[in-house]
Structure formats: C-alpha cells, structure tokens
Design an enzyme around this catalytic site. Structure first.
Site, PDB file in Angstrom:
ATOM      1  N   GLN A 104       0.850  -1.191   0.000  1.00  0.00           N
ATOM      2  CA  GLN A 104       0.000   0.000   0.000  1.00  0.00           C
ATOM      3  C   GLN A 104       0.888   1.245   0.000  1.00  0.00           C
ATOM      4  OE1 GLN A 104      -2.381   1.455   3.429  1.00  0.00           O
ATOM      5  NE2 GLN A 104      -4.182   0.926   2.208  1.00  0.00           N
ATOM      6  N   TYR A 179      -6.146  10.891   3.801  1.00  0.00           N
ATOM      7  CA  TYR A 179      -4.794  11.197   3.335  1.00  0.00           C
ATOM      8  C   TYR A 179      -4.830  11.917   1.983  1.00  0.00           C
ATOM      9  CZ  TYR A 179      -3.562   8.286   7.267  1.00  0.00           C
ATOM     10  OH  TYR A 179      -3.452   7.776   8.535  1.00  0.00           O
ATOM     11  N   ARG A 231      -7.930   2.044  -2.599  1.00  0.00           N
ATOM     12  CA  ARG A 231      -8.758   2.068  -1.392  1.00  0.00           C
ATOM     13  C   ARG A 231      -9.369   3.454  -1.209  1.00  0.00           C
ATOM     14  NH1 ARG A 231      -7.747   0.563   5.012  1.00  0.00           N
ATOM     15  NH2 ARG A 231      -9.540  -0.843   5.107  1.00  0.00           N
ATOM     16  N   GLY A 323      -8.768  -7.188   9.634  1.00  0.00           N
ATOM     17  CA  GLY A 323      -7.691  -6.405  10.199  1.00  0.00           C
ATOM     18  C   GLY A 323      -7.402  -6.809  11.625  1.00  0.00           C
ATOM     19  N   ARG A 324      -8.084  -6.158  12.562  1.00  0.00           N
ATOM     20  CA  ARG A 324      -7.803  -6.404  13.980  1.00  0.00           C
ATOM     21  C   ARG A 324      -7.993  -7.857  14.375  1.00  0.00           C
ATOM     22  NH1 ARG A 324     -11.280  -1.573  16.509  1.00  0.00           N
ATOM     23  NH2 ARG A 324     -12.409  -1.929  14.568  1.00  0.00           N
TER      24      ARG A 324
END
Length: 386
Positions: A104, A179, A231, A323-324
């Site tokens: 990424q 971002y 993404r 993810g987590r």
C-alpha cells in the site's frame, strides 16, 4: 470445513488475471514498527509471517512515496532504491505461504505530523484538518504548488516501480482515511481554483492522475500481470465533505480504469450512508451494485466472526478483508478452513504479546487506546463466545 463457509475459500481471479487462493484478505494496518531509517524491521517481518499463513492476499501497512509524505512515526518508505532490499524481504515473507503480496502506498498530506516533515506540512489547500487524536486544533498546512503536485504523482510511479523490483505482486493506492489522494477529492480539504480543484470533476483529477501514473509504471516495469488496487473512504464527517453521491461519481470513474480491485474503507461493513443518497442499504451493498460488475470490491470493517465474513460475501462483494481480528487471532483463517471456528479467539490479554508476535510499538498502542481491541484480564478466558 463447515460447508457453510465454503464460499470463503473458493479461488478468485482479479481483473488483472491474477488468481487468489481464497476470498480472504489481510487488511492494511499501521503498526509503527519500522526501523528509524524507514526500512522494514525484523519485528515487522515476524509480525507478518505470523498472520499471513491462510489469506489469499496480504496488503501491507502503508509506505510513503515522498519524503514529505510520511504519516507516522516508524513507518517504512518506498521512496528510493535504498529501501528495496527491506521491501524485498517483506514481499518474500508475505508470499511464503501462497498469499499475493500488495504494497500500500500513499502521501499523508495535511495529516503528516509536523515534527516528521520539519514543520512543512503540505496539502491541496491551506485548510487544517478537523481530525486530531486529542481534539486540539490542527495547524493549517501550506498549499502545494502545481510543480509539487506533478512531482508527487511521479513519485507514486517510482514507488510502484520499486515495489515491482522488490517482488511484490501489486500495489494499493491509499485514497482513503483522509490522506492526500482523498484530500484532493474532498471539498473540505481541496479549495483550489486551478485544474486540481473546484468542481467535483476537477477534484477527481489528482486521484485519476495517480492511477494513470501507477498503471504507466506497471506497463513499463512489470514483466507480467501486476495488481493495482485503490482504497477509498465513501464519506467524510466534515461539512463540506465527501458524500455518498460524490463517491458514486468517483467509483464510476475508477471502474473505467481497469483496476484490479476497489477496497472500501469502513469501520463497519454494514454501516449505512450519512448523506448524499436516499438509500437505506449498507454502503457496501450500494457500492457493489454500482460497480461490482466491472471491478471486484473488497469489503471490510468489524469483520470478527466467520459469519461476519460470510455476510460481506453475501452482499455480492467477492473479497473480505480482516484487520484487527488477525491480530487477536493470527490463526483465524486456518481455524475456519479446518472446521475449528469454535476455537477462534475474539479477545487478548496483557500477557499475549509474545504469543501473538506483535511488535512493541503496536502492542503499546493496543494497551493504551481504550476500546480499540477487546482486552481481558489474564485470569479470564481469552475466548469470547458470540
């Protein structure tokens, strides 16, 4: 395997022709654990090796493409040849058990910490972010010049070439989470009046230029099929901010770019739109219906149980990212595949760091950020029943 979950383990072919061994993706997660010289650390390699044994594709924590685009302390870089060897070790680690390795890439823009960029925080416009961890008022960034914008676009291409040289199977353009790529699309962050901003169509210019440059680099440097994903965050809480209606325009444009996939950044896969569309369905369902026939969609967000993962697939989205949950239980995929889903851990204890192979900086964040992870006392069972 419980036949109920069989669809999670069917192979899937991306738009580029690359086949994934199953539908499960390791989501990109920041871990603050790179070396101080922005190279990949041994702790990172061990962390990834521990949780990529079963997934079909693994997306790394984000690497910055321009020195002034760093977003976190102890983040690795993809800015030059001096970082290629570390990136090569990372790609090799991710691919060692059959996962496709995706790097990424991003520029943090106005979310760059001032202390990491010598105070020179730059963004599309001199508009401060409303998003600070402690609720304080962020300083306004300076506005990027037209030349700097052109240079950053080129840097995305250079980072892609570096990923190819390092042996990655692909890159994911990070156009989410506030971002720089998202900032250019955002009416909150982008108040420019030149070709890079103004109307919705002009705010698309930078994201699409980045896609074009990345694909140009792939064409020039890759010797075979190479993944290019994108993404995005479908909405912003700010006013003005990106609405669901804006995002439908964005993904329509992205769907025409022959991308390998689109990756939706969501806190909850079942969340519904805030504004912009009169539709009570989940954002993921709306996005899948809009572009799913043209480009594969990855769903993500609060995917904890195998049934959650199945719910994502049942929306029509062919891929689901964890993810987590892969931090809490690195063996999640293998347990489901072998019919041991009842053994999945849904919480951790303060004594689990070594067992889970989590680097110190990430572990310290887990322990100090209340509510980020389910943490139980050691004397309690480490497994929550659902």
């Amino acid at each position: 395997m419980n036949t109920k979950y069989k669809s999670l383990f069917e192979p899937f072919q991306l738009n580029d022709g690359i086949e994934l061994k199953n539908r499960i993706v390791l989501a990109p997660m920041t871990h603050f654990s790179s070396n101080t010289d922005a190279t990949v650390s041994d702790a990172e390699l061990e962390y990834y090796a521990r949780r990529t044994g079963g997934v079909g594709m693994a997306v790394t924590a984000v690497a910055y493409v321009t020195k002034g685009g760093i977003g976190f302390q102890n983040q690795f870089s993809a800015t030059g040849a001096e970082f290629t060897e570390g990136l090569r070790k990372l790609a090799t680690t991710l691919k060692s058990n059959g996962a496709k390795a995706v790097l990424q890439i991003f520029h943090a823009g106005r979310l760059s910490p001032a202390e990491l960029v010598n105070g020179d925080v730059a963004a599309p416009s001199a508009i401060a972010t409303d998003r600070t961890n402690d609720g304080s008022e962020a300083p306004a960034p300076r506005e990027l010049t037209a030349q700097e914008i052109d240079d950053i676009i080129v840097d995305f291409g250079k980072a892609t070439a570096n990923a190819i040289k390092a042996g990655f199977d692909g890159v994911e353009i990070h156009g989410a989470n506030g971002y720089l790529v998202q900032q250019f699309f955002s009416p909150h962050a982008n108040r420019r009046e030149d070709k890079w901003g103004g109307s919705l169509e002009k705010r698309l210019t930078f994201p699409l230029a980045v896609v074009d440059e990345v694909q140009r680099a792939v064409k020039e440097h890759a010797k075979g099929p190479f993944i290019v994903g994108y993404r995005f965050s479908p909405e912003e809480p700010e006013t003005p901010g990106i609405t669901m209606a804006d995002t439908l325009v964005l993904i329509d444009a992205l769907a025409e770019k022959n991308l390998s996939y689109l990756h939706v950044s969501l806190m909850e896969y079942a969340s519904t739109p805030r504004r912009g569309v009169d539709d009570k369905r989940s954002r993921l369902e709306i996005i899948q219906e809009r572009v799913g026939a043209k480009v594969p969609v990855i769903g993500v967000g609060a995917v904890n149980t195998p049934d959650d993962a199945l719910n994502v697939i049942n929306t029509g989205a062919p891929l689901v990212a964890l993810g987590r949950e892969l931090i809490v239980d690195p063996d999640w995929v293998e347990k489901v595949e072998s019919g041991r889903e009842s053994e999945i851990d849904y919480s951790l204890t303060k004594q689990d760091q070594d067992r889970l192979v989590v680097p110190d900086p990430l572990w310290n964040s887990i322990m100090t950020m209340t509510g980020w992870f389910p943490v139980k006392d050691a004397e309690e069972s480490s497994t929550l029943t659902k």
